[in-house]
Design a protein around this motif. Structure first.
Motif, PDB file in Angstrom:
ATOM      1  N   PRO A   1       0.997  -1.175   0.001  1.00 38.24           N
ATOM      2  CA  PRO A   1       0.435  -0.206   0.368  1.00 38.24           C
ATOM      3  C   PRO A   1       1.093   1.472  -0.073  1.00 38.24           C
ATOM      4  O   PRO A   1      -0.301   2.171  -0.519  1.00 38.24           O
ATOM      5  CB  PRO A   1      -0.864   0.010   1.789  1.00 38.24           C
ATOM      6  N   PHE A   2       2.248   1.513   0.366  1.00 38.19           N
ATOM      7  CA  PHE A   2       2.805   2.352   0.152  1.00 38.19           C
ATOM      8  C   PHE A   2       3.700   2.551  -1.022  1.00 38.19           C
ATOM      9  O   PHE A   2       4.324   3.576  -0.849  1.00 38.19           O
ATOM     10  CB  PHE A   2       3.506   2.152   1.908  1.00 38.19           C
ATOM     11  N   SER A   3       3.780   1.899  -1.355  1.00 40.13           N
ATOM     12  CA  SER A   3       4.041   2.098  -2.770  1.00 40.13           C
ATOM     13  C   SER A   3       4.427   2.934  -3.561  1.00 40.13           C
ATOM     14  O   SER A   3       2.716   2.290  -3.648  1.00 40.13           O
ATOM     15  CB  SER A   3       4.786   0.529  -3.954  1.00 40.13           C
ATOM     16  N   SER A   4       4.099   3.919  -4.333  1.00 34.57           N
ATOM     17  CA  SER A   4       4.102   4.843  -5.117  1.00 34.57           C
ATOM     18  C   SER A   4       3.075   3.822  -6.234  1.00 34.57           C
ATOM     19  O   SER A   4       2.443   4.416  -7.372  1.00 34.57           O
ATOM     20  CB  SER A   4       4.742   5.838  -5.430  1.00 34.57           C
ATOM     21  N   TYR A   5       4.313   3.063  -6.832  1.00 35.37           N
ATOM     22  CA  TYR A   5       4.056   2.486  -8.075  1.00 35.37           C
ATOM     23  C   TYR A   5       2.729   1.627  -8.225  1.00 35.37           C
ATOM     24  O   TYR A   5       2.365   1.045  -8.695  1.00 35.37           O
ATOM     25  CB  TYR A   5       5.145   2.233  -8.707  1.00 35.37           C
ATOM     26  N   CYS A   6       2.735   0.707  -6.778  1.00 33.71           N
ATOM     27  CA  CYS A   6       1.565   0.159  -6.519  1.00 33.71           C
ATOM     28  C   CYS A   6       0.290   1.182  -6.310  1.00 33.71           C
ATOM     29  O   CYS A   6      -0.712   0.944  -6.715  1.00 33.71           O
ATOM     30  CB  CYS A   6       1.704  -0.576  -4.961  1.00 33.71           C
ATOM     31  N   GLN A   7       0.235   2.391  -5.728  1.00 33.43           N
ATOM     32  CA  GLN A   7      -0.864   3.075  -5.349  1.00 33.43           C
ATOM     33  C   GLN A   7      -1.244   3.563  -7.413  1.00 33.43           C
ATOM     34  O   GLN A   7      -2.291   3.760  -7.479  1.00 33.43           O
ATOM     35  CB  GLN A   7      -0.291   4.272  -5.418  1.00 33.43           C
ATOM     36  N   LYS A   8      -0.239   3.279  -8.275  1.00 38.01           N
ATOM     37  CA  LYS A   8      -0.520   3.854  -9.192  1.00 38.01           C
ATOM     38  C   LYS A   8      -1.459   2.835  -9.801  1.00 38.01           C
ATOM     39  O   LYS A   8      -2.337   3.270 -10.798  1.00 38.01           O
ATOM     40  CB  LYS A   8       0.536   3.803 -10.580  1.00 38.01           C
ATOM     41  N   VAL A   9      -1.169   1.976  -9.717  1.00 32.75           N
ATOM     42  CA  VAL A   9      -2.274   0.458 -10.485  1.00 32.75           C
ATOM     43  C   VAL A   9      -3.115   0.684  -9.816  1.00 32.75           C
ATOM     44  O   VAL A   9      -4.542   0.231 -10.088  1.00 32.75           O
ATOM     45  CB  VAL A   9      -1.404  -0.791 -10.419  1.00 32.75           C
ATOM     46  N   LEU A  10      -3.404   0.699  -8.074  1.00 32.86           N
ATOM     47  CA  LEU A  10      -4.065   0.423  -7.132  1.00 32.86           C
ATOM     48  C   LEU A  10      -5.345   1.483  -7.759  1.00 32.86           C
ATOM     49  O   LEU A  10      -6.670   1.829  -7.441  1.00 32.86           O
ATOM     50  CB  LEU A  10      -4.008   0.502  -6.294  1.00 32.86           C
TER      51      LEU A  10
END
Length: 217
Positions: free
Chosen positions: A9-18
């Motif tokens: 949840p804290f990763s910027s690239y993961c947030q991009k996909v989320l």
């Protein structure tokens, strides 16, 4: 078959996909990398262990932008994140690369340098990264003139990239009053329900931010 997303949840690239998934209420199984079992599965799928990683049936999709492209092709929803017109799509992809290369990358340089032992830090590299962010903020401030969103009138892949990049970049190297459009755009992104949800999911991890998370946002 349910989509599986290996992410944190804290990763910027993961947030991009989320953000892309939340924009279209796309169902998926969220395999957070706090769980050692999920981490082992990720390593088996992708030995480099970078995330996010999406599994769709028997196919493993790597890299945030490619995951969103895959979702647009195979799991489209009411919010079209890549325009049908190829010229407009090129503008969106160009802005996506801008946010990844010239906002997210120097921001990460500043953050990751703080994780190094003090004797191994790179003050020259951090100074260069801060200079790059100032140049990127200035260019973006001009580019946003007359734009509703990063690449025009519609929310797109470019804004999925922009939201977490600008969110964390302002923590690492704050935007000052010279960039009013960038500051307004960041506030607008944070008010978007998909980004607000991603930010709230990451809120418990703020104490781990290497530079110290500011008491805002």
């Amino acid at each position: 078959m349910t989509l599986k997303l290996y992410a944190h949840p804290f990763s910027s690239y993961c947030q991009k996909v989320l953000i892309a998934l939340y924009e279209n209420d796309t169902p998926f199984e969220y395999l957070t990398l706090d769980d050692a079992k999920n981490g082992a599965e990720l390593e088996a799928l992708w030995p480099i262990k970078k995330f996010p990683v999406l599994v769709d049936g028997g196919r493993t999709i790597l890299e945030a932008s490619i995951i969103i492209e895959h979702l647009e092709l195979h799991h489209p929803g009411p919010v079209r994140l890549i325009p049908a017109d190829p010229r407009e799509a090129l503008d969106v992809r160009q802005m996506d690369r801008f946010f990844d290369n010239y906002i997210a990358t120097p921001m990460q340089k500043i953050v990751l340098d703080r994780l190094r032992p003090e004797q191994d830090r790179d003050p020259y590299g951090v100074t260069e990264a801060r200079s790059m962010l100032d140049k990127a903020y200035a260019w973006l401030d001009e580019t946003l003139a007359g734009h509703e969103w990063a690449a025009g009138a519609a929310f797109s892949l470019a804004d999925c990239a922009a939201a977490p990049s600008l969110f964390y970049a302002d923590w690492a190297h704050p935007m000052n009053e010279r960039f009013p459009r960038v500051r307004d755009y960041r506030r607008k992104l944070l008010a978007r329900p998909s980004m607000a949800r991603a930010v709230d999911e990451a809120r418990p991890y703020r104490p781990y931010f290497p530079l110290g998370a500011p008491d805002r946002d």
